[in-house]
Design a protein around this motif. Structure first.
Motif, PDB file in Angstrom:
ATOM      1  N   LEU A  24      -4.384   3.136  -2.618  1.00  0.00           N
ATOM      2  CA  LEU A  24      -4.302   4.558  -2.257  1.00  0.00           C
ATOM      3  C   LEU A  24      -5.426   5.348  -2.916  1.00  0.00           C
ATOM      4  O   LEU A  24      -5.992   6.266  -2.318  1.00  0.00           O
ATOM      5  CB  LEU A  24      -2.956   5.138  -2.708  1.00  0.00           C
ATOM      6  N   ARG A  28      -8.797   2.413  -0.411  1.00  0.00           N
ATOM      7  CA  ARG A  28      -8.591   3.235   0.787  1.00  0.00           C
ATOM      8  C   ARG A  28      -8.942   2.529   2.089  1.00  0.00           C
ATOM      9  O   ARG A  28      -9.506   3.121   3.002  1.00  0.00           O
ATOM     10  CB  ARG A  28      -9.403   4.536   0.692  1.00  0.00           C
TER      11      ARG A  28
ATOM     12  N   SER B  89       0.570  -0.164   0.275  1.00  0.00           N
ATOM     13  CA  SER B  89      -0.257   0.992  -0.072  1.00  0.00           C
ATOM     14  C   SER B  89      -1.538   1.013   0.760  1.00  0.00           C
ATOM     15  O   SER B  89      -2.003   2.083   1.158  1.00  0.00           O
ATOM     16  CB  SER B  89      -0.610   0.968  -1.565  1.00  0.00           C
ATOM     17  N   THR B  93      -2.515   4.150   3.105  1.00  0.00           N
ATOM     18  CA  THR B  93      -3.664   5.003   2.817  1.00  0.00           C
ATOM     19  C   THR B  93      -4.272   5.572   4.099  1.00  0.00           C
ATOM     20  O   THR B  93      -4.780   6.690   4.110  1.00  0.00           O
ATOM     21  CB  THR B  93      -4.710   4.259   1.941  1.00  0.00           C
ATOM     22  N   ARG B 105      -2.574  11.332  -4.608  1.00  0.00           N
ATOM     23  CA  ARG B 105      -2.471   9.917  -4.233  1.00  0.00           C
ATOM     24  C   ARG B 105      -1.816   9.112  -5.349  1.00  0.00           C
ATOM     25  O   ARG B 105      -1.042   8.184  -5.096  1.00  0.00           O
ATOM     26  CB  ARG B 105      -3.860   9.346  -3.949  1.00  0.00           C
TER      27      ARG B 105
END
Lengths: 101, 239
Positions: A24, A28, B89, B93, B105
């Protein structure tokens, strides 16, 4: 020497948080590799199986009651998968066996 | 975004999190019984659950603490058991606003679990961070309270009841892994092989060399890799 329980907790919390937060916060990107996706798909099944058996047999302190509870858990989850129902019937099975046997 | 919209999303998160939180309470209460049997105090359980939010990870940790395993073993076991959150995750994202700040985040990442991931990934994109916060404020306290109460009640209740409750967590694990095996016989085979090998590893003399934590690490890495090579999962099967 006995290790410190709070150091254990900090170690596990750090590792678990990093695993959750890195994609996260840093990477990404979605994972596309079929191997990695497949591997991660199978991980919970193996981990939970390994943790459950033979622990479920010995957890109650009596192997026979444990085997009965295990069998009931297997049967109930195959017939009707509901998580609370499986747990309650397995516990009841162990409790009743300890009263009867 | 207007304040009222943030509040609305937060409340919606709490509402959606409530059924998950109720389920967590039952699981973590059972986990608390297992912790109590291993000698952990209510405070130990409270802190562990507040900081970790992972049933399998915490259950494995209890075994490692009880057997006085090394910190490295603890770290490695958590990495292996919880590495699936990395995938979640990574999928999550792309649901977020690309400009969402690092701090936000980092908050969302704290409470990525199997159930919450499933809920978040099915929301309208970009996902509202307040929706995720709403879920977290209701699920995390329930998870921690369940663990703590499990340990406390494990001390209070008569031993015949505690003995019976001791298998609840494992019965729940069975209720998680077995139903999908009905439709997928590869999974059934994988589960059976995992259990048989786990049993063999728990016997003398192997158990003298391979601790509970190491057993989980070795078998998970080995069997999941083999399964992934032999039976790669196509997109629609996965989740």
């Amino acid at each position: 020497m006995k290790n410190n329980v709070y150091v254990y907790i900090i170690v596990m919390a750090l590792v678990t948080y990093l695993v959750r937060v890195l994609p996260l916060a840093v990477f990404r990107k979605e994972i596309r590799s079929t191997f990695i996706k497949s591997f991660l798909y199978y991980v919970p099944y193996v981990t939970l199986s390994v943790m459950t058996f033979p622990a479920i047999i010995t957890a109650s302190g009596n192997t026979l009651y444990g085997l009965i509870g295990f069998s009931v858990a297997l049967i109930v989850s195959l017939i009707k998968g509901s998580l609370p129902l499986v747990a309650v019937s397995a516990c009841l099975a162990v409790y009743l066996s300890s009263l009867i046997i | 975004m207007y304040i009222s919209e943030k509040v609305h999303n937060f409340q919606r998160g709490m509402r959606n999190g409530l059924p998950i939180a109720a389920g967590y309470f039952a699981v973590s209460f059972s986990l608390g019984i297992v912790m109590r049997n291993a000698g952990l105090t209510p405070l130990d359980g409270l802190i562990m659950s507040l900081l970790n939010n992972t049933s399998a990870g915490e259950a494995a940790a209890v075994g490692i603490i009880a057997s006085n395993g090394s910190y490295l073993e603890m770290a490695a076991s958590q990495l292996v058991i919880n590495i699936r959150y990395f995938l979640m995750s990574a999928a999550l994202t792309v649901c977020l606003d690309p400009d969402l700040s690092l701090a936000k985040r980092m908050i969302i990442g704290f409470d990525v679990t199997d159930e919450i991931f499933a809920l978040l990934v099915n929301q309208k994109r970009p996902l509202s961070e307040y929706f995720a916060y709403g879920i977290a404020v209701i699920t995390i306290p329930c998870w921690a309270a369940g663990t703590t109460l499990g340990i406390i009640f494990g001390d209070i209740l008569p031993s015949s009841i505690v003995n019976a409750l001791s298998i609840a967590l494992y019965a729940m694990f069975i209720a998680v892994i077995l139903p999908p095996c009905k439709k997928n016989h590869r999974l059934l085979l994988l589960v059976l092989v995992s259990m048989v090998l786990s049993f063999i590893f728990s016997l003398e003399p192997i158990s003298a060399f391979i601790s509970e934590g190491m057993k989980i690490i070795i078998l998970t890495l080995l069997l999941s890799s083999i399964a992934a090579l032999v039976w790669p999962v196509r997109e629609e099967e996965g989740k």
